[in-house]
Enzyme design. Structure first.
Site, PDB file in Angstrom:
ATOM      1  N   LYS A   1      37.521  -9.921  22.838  1.00 51.10           N
ATOM      2  CA  LYS A   1      36.168  -9.871  22.282  1.00 51.10           C
ATOM      3  C   LYS A   1      35.379  -8.707  22.850  1.00 51.10           C
ATOM      4  O   LYS A   1      34.717  -7.961  22.117  1.00 51.10           O
ATOM      5  CB  LYS A   1      35.427 -11.173  22.564  1.00 51.10           C
ATOM      6  CG  LYS A   1      34.054 -11.261  21.914  1.00 51.10           C
ATOM      7  CD  LYS A   1      33.076 -12.074  22.734  1.00 51.10           C
ATOM      8  CE  LYS A   1      32.531 -11.265  23.899  1.00 51.10           C
ATOM      9  NZ  LYS A   1      31.458 -11.952  24.647  1.00 51.10           N
TER      10      LYS A   1
ATOM     11  N   ASP B   1      32.083 -14.325  19.357  1.00 49.78           N
ATOM     12  CA  ASP B   1      31.410 -15.016  20.453  1.00 49.78           C
ATOM     13  C   ASP B   1      30.945 -16.376  19.956  1.00 49.78           C
ATOM     14  O   ASP B   1      31.350 -16.828  18.883  1.00 49.78           O
ATOM     15  CB  ASP B   1      30.248 -14.182  20.990  1.00 49.78           C
ATOM     16  CG  ASP B   1      29.139 -13.979  19.962  1.00 49.78           C
ATOM     17  OD1 ASP B   1      29.231 -14.558  18.855  1.00 49.78           O
ATOM     18  OD2 ASP B   1      28.173 -13.255  20.261  1.00 49.78           O
TER      19      ASP B   1
END
Length: 216
Positions: free
Chosen positions: A129, A147
């Site tokens: 991420k 997220d």
């Protein structure tokens, strides 16, 4: 049984208007974290794990004033870095990560942050991420970072029925028009903070309420 996934097709103009509407509402993508250099941006993203961007932006001016380059942070002691990060969750492990990050960048990458995904994820504190968000904002690459906001809204909007960030990312690549891949993270995070919040979504104010499949 999972919720039905909306069959968003890049060629479907009606579905594309979902993202056009969000883009019109929230504007062009911009970083949520304050920084002046790519190194500071990567550090800020690492620090944002399990902490709010607002809190990171509160502590980062002091951190970067003291240790704003790979050289400076690599030369600092862990205790000095920890003092700057003490308001953040997991501050001790984050201090270790960014201290080691500075050392590795100085030793192996000529004091600069690498630009390839493979090299980025080899760095301390940098996962999929973090690397995707960094590359998306720094180089405008169409990479999606999943997220908590992106995960939550993807399920509410019927774009994915998974709790696995990698599976959600794959679903978004499939069901969001290609032209919006680079903006997905910014748009969903912005929407998740402003309107489609975790505790109480403001559906009346939602510009895409008519196409939302959430079950409240």
């Amino acid at each position: 049984m999972g919720k039905k996934i909306i069959p968003i097709n890049p060629l479907n103009q009606t579905q594309s208007r979902i993202w056009e509407t969000l883009s019109s509402h929230y504007g062009l993508p911009k970083p949520f974290l304050n920084h002046q250099t790519p190194f500071q941006h990567l550090v800020a993203i690492i620090l944002s794990a399990q902490s709010t961007d607002a809190m990171v932006n509160t502590i980062s001016p002091n951190l970067f004033a003291k240790y704003g380059t790979p050289e400076l942070i690599s030369q600092a002691s862990l205790s000095e870095i920890e003092i700057c990060l003490k308001q953040l969750g997991l501050y001790r492990s984050k201090a270790k990560h960014i201290h080691a990050l500075g050392q590795i960048l100085c030793t192996n990458f000529n004091h600069t942050v690498p630009s390839s995904y493979e090299e980025l994820i080899s760095l301390p504190g940098v996962g999929r991420k973090t690397a995707h968000v960094y590359l998306n904002l720094t180089y405008n690459l169409p990479l999606i970072g999943v997220d908590t906001h992106v995960l939550r809204l993807s399920k509410r909007m019927g774009l994915s029925d998974s709790n696995n960030p990698i599976k959600v990312e794959q679903d978004l690549y499939k069901h969001v028009p290609v032209s919006f891949h680079g903006n997905v993270n910014y748009l969903l995070v912005s929407h998740g903070r402003a309107i489609c919040t975790a505790k109480k979504p403001n559906c009346i104010a939602c510009p895409i309420h008519s196409v939302c499949t959430k079950l409240l």
